[in-house]
Design a protein around this motif. Structure first.
Motif, PDB file in Angstrom:
ATOM      1  N   ARG A   1      44.635  48.078 100.532  1.00 41.72           N
ATOM      2  CA  ARG A   1      44.573  46.979  99.569  1.00 41.72           C
ATOM      3  C   ARG A   1      43.840  45.759 100.091  1.00 41.72           C
ATOM      4  O   ARG A   1      43.501  44.858  99.313  1.00 41.72           O
ATOM      5  CB  ARG A   1      45.984  46.549  99.142  1.00 41.72           C
ATOM      6  CG  ARG A   1      46.919  47.650  98.737  1.00 41.72           C
ATOM      7  CD  ARG A   1      46.394  48.572  97.698  1.00 41.72           C
ATOM      8  NE  ARG A   1      46.226  47.999  96.386  1.00 41.72           N
ATOM      9  CZ  ARG A   1      46.033  48.708  95.285  1.00 41.72           C
ATOM     10  NH1 ARG A   1      45.994  50.024  95.343  1.00 41.72           N
ATOM     11  NH2 ARG A   1      45.855  48.109  94.126  1.00 41.72           N
TER      12      ARG A   1
ATOM     13  N   VAL B   1      53.046  47.876  94.923  1.00 42.61           N
ATOM     14  CA  VAL B   1      52.620  47.844  96.327  1.00 42.61           C
ATOM     15  C   VAL B   1      53.516  46.893  97.119  1.00 42.61           C
ATOM     16  O   VAL B   1      53.891  47.180  98.269  1.00 42.61           O
ATOM     17  CB  VAL B   1      51.142  47.444  96.440  1.00 42.61           C
ATOM     18  CG1 VAL B   1      50.761  47.171  97.887  1.00 42.61           C
ATOM     19  CG2 VAL B   1      50.253  48.548  95.874  1.00 42.61           C
TER      20      VAL B   1
ATOM     21  N   THR C   1      45.047  53.073  92.925  1.00 44.08           N
ATOM     22  CA  THR C   1      43.762  52.916  93.611  1.00 44.08           C
ATOM     23  C   THR C   1      42.617  53.068  92.623  1.00 44.08           C
ATOM     24  O   THR C   1      42.796  53.501  91.490  1.00 44.08           O
ATOM     25  CB  THR C   1      43.622  53.937  94.749  1.00 44.08           C
ATOM     26  OG1 THR C   1      43.804  55.261  94.236  1.00 44.08           O
ATOM     27  CG2 THR C   1      44.663  53.690  95.831  1.00 44.08           C
TER      28      THR C   1
ATOM     29  N   GLU D   1      50.111  45.923  91.738  1.00 44.81           N
ATOM     30  CA  GLU D   1      50.351  44.991  92.844  1.00 44.81           C
ATOM     31  C   GLU D   1      51.845  44.815  93.103  1.00 44.81           C
ATOM     32  O   GLU D   1      52.279  44.729  94.256  1.00 44.81           O
ATOM     33  CB  GLU D   1      49.703  43.634  92.550  1.00 44.81           C
ATOM     34  CG  GLU D   1      48.184  43.673  92.438  1.00 44.81           C
ATOM     35  CD  GLU D   1      47.706  44.022  91.050  1.00 44.81           C
ATOM     36  OE1 GLU D   1      48.560  44.160  90.138  1.00 44.81           O
ATOM     37  OE2 GLU D   1      46.480  44.167  90.861  1.00 44.81           O
TER      38      GLU D   1
END
Length: 297
Positions: free
Chosen positions: A253, A228, A109, A225
């Motif tokens: 996100r 995630v 983050t 990414e």
């Protein structure tokens, strides 16, 4: 690249709040109106709506959402992440797996979000997150986690390659001696490490709980990414849906890089993230997730 589609003309929070109240109190709940409003506002705007709703009607908007809709609708990312971190510390005796959410929040983050999470943690629990880590987590995991959540992270693209090479040497020595005194790690440092020592930094991070968390730190920093996308996959495979993890990822996100996450998911699993969410969720929760993914509901 965001998937969040904000309204071109943004009404004031009082207007959104009144529309939500009408959607709750009419003949049957107007789910589509609620999802349209909350699904087309960013986190800051939703926070203002939540506060305004409390001031006008003296009740919690989150509690009302739980009572009126199906699914997990905790939509304030800093408070949600602060509570997740607190829960992770309580569960740490059951294994390092529960601490991974702390690494994820710290390493995938933005700096702005990390600061907001730390502020929310202090407000909710009357102490700092770092203090709770120190009082509950043993060494050497304690040093790693405190460094991750408390250090200032450089968020720019330009890097100092000389510094990266120096840090690569420091990391090499740290892995050999198990003394992890250097808390900030950059992608360029990882590249320098491989060039200098001939192997990826993951191969030097060791085994056990510390090695497991270090490898997660490296994955999150190198390709947030892709990590995630892996979290999304884990939340929807098997029996049932891990709504907590799925909500955490999509809500947090959607304003940042969810388009890239969708692309990474396609690369990793040769399937559509949109289709996966549709197949594994239902009702109001599915509609809200799909709205955040940019679909028309």
């Amino acid at each position: 690249m965001t998937t969040l589609k904000l309204s071109q003309t943004l009404p004031p929070p009082t207007e959104d709040t009144e529309r939500l109240k009408q959607a709750f109190d009419g003949l049957g709940t107007d789910e589509k109106a609620i999802i349209w409003i909350l699904g087309h506002r960013n986190a800051s705007q939703r926070r203002k709506i939540r506060d305004t709703y409390k001031q006008l009607y003296n009740e919690s908007l989150v509690d009302r959402l739980y009572s009126e809709l199906s699914g997990d609708f905790r939509t304030d990312p800093p408070e949600r992440d602060a509570k997740l971190e607190r829960d992770a510390l309580k569960l740490n005796k059951k294994g390092v797996q529960h601490l991974k959410v702390i690494v994820e929040i710290a390493c995938t983050t933005s700096l702005h979000h990390l600061m907001a999470v730390r502020q929310a943690y202090c407000s909710l629990f009357a102490c700092s997150f770092e203090e709770d880590i120190v009082s509950t987590i043993p060494q050497p995991l304690r040093k790693l986690l405190v460094g991750l959540v408390s250090s200032y992270r450089y968020d720019k693209e330009v890097v100092d390659t000389v510094l990266a090479e120096s840090e690569a040497s420091q990391l090499h020595e740290a892995f050999k001696t198990k003394q992890l005194d250097h808390d900030h790690v950059l992608r360029e440092t990882f590249g320098s490490y491989k060039l200098k020592y001939g192997n990826h930094i993951n191969q030097s991070s060791g085994n056990g709980d510390l090695g497991s968390l270090l490898q997660l730190v490296i994955r999150c920093l190198e390709s947030p990414e892709a990590h995630v996308a892996e979290v999304v996959r884990e939340s929807i495979v098997g029996l049932g849906t891990d709504e907590e993890s799925l909500t955490r990822v999509i809500v947090s996100r959607a304003e940042i890089d969810l388009m890239i996450v969708i692309y990474q998911y396609q690369l990793l699993y040769k399937s559509s993230l949109d289709d996966a969410v549709i197949d594994d969720t239902s009702g109001d929760y599915k509609d809200f997730m799909m709205t955040l993914l940019g679909a028309r509901v």
